[in-house]
Design a protein around this motif. Structure first.
Motif, PDB file in Angstrom:
ATOM      1  N   LYS A 118     117.381   3.764  95.228  1.00 28.86           N
ATOM      2  CA  LYS A 118     117.443   5.231  95.328  1.00 28.86           C
ATOM      3  C   LYS A 118     116.970   5.919  94.056  1.00 28.86           C
ATOM      4  O   LYS A 118     116.289   6.945  94.104  1.00 28.86           O
ATOM      5  CB  LYS A 118     118.863   5.662  95.683  1.00 28.86           C
ATOM      6  CG  LYS A 118     119.331   5.210  97.064  1.00 28.86           C
ATOM      7  CD  LYS A 118     120.763   5.676  97.335  1.00 28.86           C
ATOM      8  CE  LYS A 118     121.219   5.321  98.739  1.00 28.86           C
ATOM      9  NZ  LYS A 118     121.321   3.867  98.959  1.00 28.86           N
TER      10      LYS A 118
ATOM     11  N   LYS B 162     113.702   8.322  93.752  1.00 26.64           N
ATOM     12  CA  LYS B 162     113.860   9.704  93.296  1.00 26.64           C
ATOM     13  C   LYS B 162     112.838  10.056  92.206  1.00 26.64           C
ATOM     14  O   LYS B 162     112.353  11.185  92.130  1.00 26.64           O
ATOM     15  CB  LYS B 162     115.287   9.933  92.768  1.00 26.64           C
ATOM     16  CG  LYS B 162     116.321  10.218  93.851  1.00 26.64           C
ATOM     17  CD  LYS B 162     117.710  10.260  93.252  1.00 26.64           C
ATOM     18  CE  LYS B 162     118.718  10.851  94.204  1.00 26.64           C
ATOM     19  NZ  LYS B 162     118.564  12.303  94.369  1.00 26.64           N
TER      20      LYS B 162
ATOM     21  N   PHE C  74     109.824  10.982  94.074  1.00 28.40           N
ATOM     22  CA  PHE C  74     109.936  12.329  94.649  1.00 28.40           C
ATOM     23  C   PHE C  74     109.687  13.391  93.578  1.00 28.40           C
ATOM     24  O   PHE C  74     108.952  14.355  93.798  1.00 28.40           O
ATOM     25  CB  PHE C  74     111.325  12.559  95.251  1.00 28.40           C
ATOM     26  CG  PHE C  74     111.764  11.539  96.272  1.00 28.40           C
ATOM     27  CD1 PHE C  74     110.853  10.773  96.975  1.00 28.40           C
ATOM     28  CD2 PHE C  74     113.120  11.346  96.536  1.00 28.40           C
ATOM     29  CE1 PHE C  74     111.256   9.835  97.909  1.00 28.40           C
ATOM     30  CE2 PHE C  74     113.544  10.418  97.460  1.00 28.40           C
ATOM     31  CZ  PHE C  74     112.618   9.658  98.142  1.00 28.40           C
ATOM     32  N   GLU C  75     110.314  13.210  92.421  1.00 28.95           N
ATOM     33  CA  GLU C  75     110.175  14.195  91.348  1.00 28.95           C
ATOM     34  C   GLU C  75     108.734  14.260  90.853  1.00 28.95           C
ATOM     35  O   GLU C  75     108.233  15.335  90.503  1.00 28.95           O
ATOM     36  CB  GLU C  75     111.135  13.849  90.212  1.00 28.95           C
ATOM     37  CG  GLU C  75     112.592  14.083  90.585  1.00 28.95           C
ATOM     38  CD  GLU C  75     113.582  13.564  89.550  1.00 28.95           C
ATOM     39  OE1 GLU C  75     114.733  14.005  89.567  1.00 28.95           O
ATOM     40  OE2 GLU C  75     113.196  12.695  88.726  1.00 28.95           O
TER      41      GLU C  75
ATOM     42  N   LYS D 298     111.821  18.363  95.741  1.00 36.06           N
ATOM     43  CA  LYS D 298     113.181  18.548  95.240  1.00 36.06           C
ATOM     44  C   LYS D 298     114.082  17.419  95.718  1.00 36.06           C
ATOM     45  O   LYS D 298     114.047  17.012  96.880  1.00 36.06           O
ATOM     46  CB  LYS D 298     113.749  19.889  95.715  1.00 36.06           C
ATOM     47  CG  LYS D 298     113.128  21.100  95.050  1.00 36.06           C
ATOM     48  CD  LYS D 298     113.777  22.381  95.538  1.00 36.06           C
ATOM     49  CE  LYS D 298     113.150  23.588  94.844  1.00 36.06           C
ATOM     50  NZ  LYS D 298     113.729  24.859  95.340  1.00 36.06           N
ATOM     51  N   THR D 299     114.902  16.907  94.806  1.00 37.05           N
ATOM     52  CA  THR D 299     115.917  15.920  95.124  1.00 37.05           C
ATOM     53  C   THR D 299     117.125  16.250  94.265  1.00 37.05           C
ATOM     54  O   THR D 299     116.975  16.789  93.164  1.00 37.05           O
ATOM     55  CB  THR D 299     115.394  14.487  94.862  1.00 37.05           C
ATOM     56  OG1 THR D 299     116.323  13.536  95.378  1.00 37.05           O
ATOM     57  CG2 THR D 299     115.151  14.224  93.395  1.00 37.05           C
TER      58      THR D 299
ATOM     59  N   GLU E 280     125.201  11.548  92.143  1.00 41.65           N
ATOM     60  CA  GLU E 280     124.250  12.546  92.610  1.00 41.65           C
ATOM     61  C   GLU E 280     124.918  13.906  92.780  1.00 41.65           C
ATOM     62  O   GLU E 280     126.043  13.999  93.278  1.00 41.65           O
ATOM     63  CB  GLU E 280     123.676  12.078  93.944  1.00 41.65           C
ATOM     64  CG  GLU E 280     122.525  12.875  94.495  1.00 41.65           C
ATOM     65  CD  GLU E 280     122.001  12.232  95.771  1.00 41.65           C
ATOM     66  OE1 GLU E 280     120.843  11.776  95.767  1.00 41.65           O
ATOM     67  OE2 GLU E 280     122.743  12.175  96.767  1.00 41.65           O
TER      68      GLU E 280
ATOM     69  N   PHE F 292     117.357  14.823 104.432  1.00 39.39           N
ATOM     70  CA  PHE F 292     117.276  16.038 103.619  1.00 39.39           C
ATOM     71  C   PHE F 292     118.571  16.835 103.731  1.00 39.39           C
ATOM     72  O   PHE F 292     119.216  16.845 104.787  1.00 39.39           O
ATOM     73  CB  PHE F 292     116.132  16.937 104.103  1.00 39.39           C
ATOM     74  CG  PHE F 292     114.743  16.403 103.872  1.00 39.39           C
ATOM     75  CD1 PHE F 292     113.956  16.901 102.839  1.00 39.39           C
ATOM     76  CD2 PHE F 292     114.212  15.408 104.685  1.00 39.39           C
ATOM     77  CE1 PHE F 292     112.661  16.422 102.635  1.00 39.39           C
ATOM     78  CE2 PHE F 292     112.933  14.917 104.490  1.00 39.39           C
ATOM     79  CZ  PHE F 292     112.154  15.427 103.458  1.00 39.39           C
TER      80      PHE F 292
ATOM     81  N   TYR G 283     116.236  19.476  99.988  1.00 40.08           N
ATOM     82  CA  TYR G 283     116.329  18.419  98.988  1.00 40.08           C
ATOM     83  C   TYR G 283     116.235  17.068  99.692  1.00 40.08           C
ATOM     84  O   TYR G 283     117.042  16.775 100.572  1.00 40.08           O
ATOM     85  CB  TYR G 283     117.651  18.507  98.228  1.00 40.08           C
ATOM     86  CG  TYR G 283     117.787  19.708  97.323  1.00 40.08           C
ATOM     87  CD1 TYR G 283     117.604  19.587  95.944  1.00 40.08           C
ATOM     88  CD2 TYR G 283     118.110  20.964  97.833  1.00 40.08           C
ATOM     89  CE1 TYR G 283     117.731  20.684  95.103  1.00 40.08           C
ATOM     90  CE2 TYR G 283     118.237  22.067  97.006  1.00 40.08           C
ATOM     91  CZ  TYR G 283     118.047  21.919  95.644  1.00 40.08           C
ATOM     92  OH  TYR G 283     118.176  23.007  94.809  1.00 40.08           O
ATOM     93  N   LEU G 284     115.284  16.252  99.288  1.00 40.43           N
ATOM     94  CA  LEU G 284     115.130  14.918  99.859  1.00 40.43           C
ATOM     95  C   LEU G 284     116.120  13.968  99.193  1.00 40.43           C
ATOM     96  O   LEU G 284     116.110  13.805  97.967  1.00 40.43           O
ATOM     97  CB  LEU G 284     113.694  14.424  99.669  1.00 40.43           C
ATOM     98  CG  LEU G 284     113.361  13.014 100.173  1.00 40.43           C
ATOM     99  CD1 LEU G 284     113.751  12.814 101.633  1.00 40.43           C
ATOM    100  CD2 LEU G 284     111.869  12.728  99.974  1.00 40.43           C
ATOM    101  N   LEU G 285     116.971  13.336  99.990  1.00 42.92           N
ATOM    102  CA  LEU G 285     117.991  12.433  99.462  1.00 42.92           C
ATOM    103  C   LEU G 285     117.454  11.015  99.300  1.00 42.92           C
ATOM    104  O   LEU G 285     117.584  10.407  98.239  1.00 42.92           O
ATOM    105  CB  LEU G 285     119.215  12.419 100.380  1.00 42.92           C
ATOM    106  CG  LEU G 285     119.869  13.770 100.684  1.00 42.92           C
ATOM    107  CD1 LEU G 285     121.038  13.574 101.640  1.00 42.92           C
ATOM    108  CD2 LEU G 285     120.317  14.451  99.406  1.00 42.92           C
ATOM    109  N   GLU G 286     116.876  10.464 100.366  1.00 36.05           N
ATOM    110  CA  GLU G 286     116.400   9.083 100.326  1.00 36.05           C
ATOM    111  C   GLU G 286     115.504   8.825 101.526  1.00 36.05           C
ATOM    112  O   GLU G 286     115.490   9.601 102.485  1.00 36.05           O
ATOM    113  CB  GLU G 286     117.569   8.100 100.335  1.00 36.05           C
ATOM    114  CG  GLU G 286     118.447   8.211 101.560  1.00 36.05           C
ATOM    115  CD  GLU G 286     119.662   7.302 101.470  1.00 36.05           C
ATOM    116  OE1 GLU G 286     119.667   6.283 102.185  1.00 36.05           O
ATOM    117  OE2 GLU G 286     120.596   7.605 100.708  1.00 36.05           O
TER     118      GLU G 286
END
Length: 304
Positions: free
Chosen positions: A96, A100, A103-104, A109-110, A171, A251, A260-263
């Motif tokens: 994870k 992340k 993603f960043e 956004k996460t 998180e 999300f 926000y994307l979590l995983e």
């Protein structure tokens, strides 16, 4: 074709894997395939030999092995194609914290996050404001996850994770509604809105797999603009992680409409209550059709 159905394994998600495998087995036979069931927990030493005799492997494993890329690496060695991501992409998405960072890098956004390890200990300083989620850095199905609202509850939450995993992802808590977006091939599927039952603080293991565990609404009752935005972000994340075939991302969307994307999950659940089959059904694919399409994509992308 001769298809080996790989399910079970030795992770805490073994029961979920076996539950989905029963329906997949039926679908594979409906498609006319000769199916051999293979459980790595029972016969891992014969995986390479078994895979060399098969035309295709359908993987329905969760956690380790399977989502960490180990099984895929052995199948690659055997020259046996399979559905979904290869070894490196599987491992990157399962971790994870690493995903992340991807993603960043894409400006997706996460939630803010930090890693805490047993070396730092359960009394490691927290860099985030409470409340926070504490979860295994590698794993799924919300197993081992806690919502920590008070500082004195953090050590117990970390202990729970350290019993399962060598690192904990802490998180930022994002209040809002949960949406999930599946990818099939090169297209994003309809969004699903998840509403856990009233007494649940989050979409936990029971909510995920109980028949009445949560309301799952497809397509999600959100604006076309938000739908397009989340689908675009999910496609970008899928490609940046190096995934192929399919995936599913979770999300959280705030009241102000920020997503926000979590995983991202590389081997989405295939139980009767699973989310990706629901989304596929909305675009006209029965469960059996979905299995057939995943096999087609696996052969086409040539992961092996």
């Amino acid at each position: 074709m001769h298809v080996i159905l790989i399910a079970g394994g030795w992770s805490d998600e073994r029961d979920v894997s076996l539950s989905g495998a029963r329906k997949i087995h039926t679908a594979l036979e409906e498609l006319g395939h000769d199916v051999t069931f293979f459980d790595p927990a029972d016969d891992f030493k014969n995986l390479l030999k078994t895979a060399r005799k098969a035309d295709f492997a359908f993987i329905n494993l969760h956690g380790t092995p399977g989502e960490d890329g180990l099984i895929q690496a052995v199948l690659d060695k055997a020259g046996c194609p399979y559905q979904g991501a290869g070894p490196a992409a599987s491992y990157l998405a399962l971790n994870k914290a690493a995903s992340k960072e991807v993603f960043e890098d894409l400006a997706i956004k996460t939630p803010a996050w930090q890693i805490i390890t047993p070396t730092q200990g359960v009394n490691a300083p927290l860099d985030l404001p409470l409340p926070v989620f504490v979860k295994p850095d590698k794993g799924g199905s919300s197993l081992g996850m806690s919502l920590v609202k008070k500082a004195e509850d953090l050590p117990a939450a970390l202990d729970k994770v350290f019993a399962m995993c060598q690192s904990a992802l802490v998180e930022e808590y994002i209040p809002g509604v949960e949406l999930t977006c599946g990818i099939l091939g090169d297209r994003a599927l309809p969004l699903i809105m998840i509403r856990p039952k009233a007494n649940a603080e989050f979409f936990d293991y029971e909510n995920k797999y109980a028949e009445d565990g949560a309301d799952e609404i497809c397509p999600a009752p959100v604006s076309d603009a938000l739908t397009a935005s989340i689908q675009g972000q999910m496609l970008a994340a899928h490609k940046a992680l190096g995934l192929t075939g399919y995936s599913r991302g979770d999300f959280m969307v705030t009241d102000s409409g920020e997503a926000y994307l979590l995983e991202v999950n590389t081997l989405p659940g295939m139980t009767p209550t699973s989310l990706l089959p629901q989304a596929a059904a909305h675009v006209g694919l029965s469960f059996t059709d979905l299995i057939g399409e995943l096999i087609r994509l696996g052969i086409e992308t040539g992961c092996a």
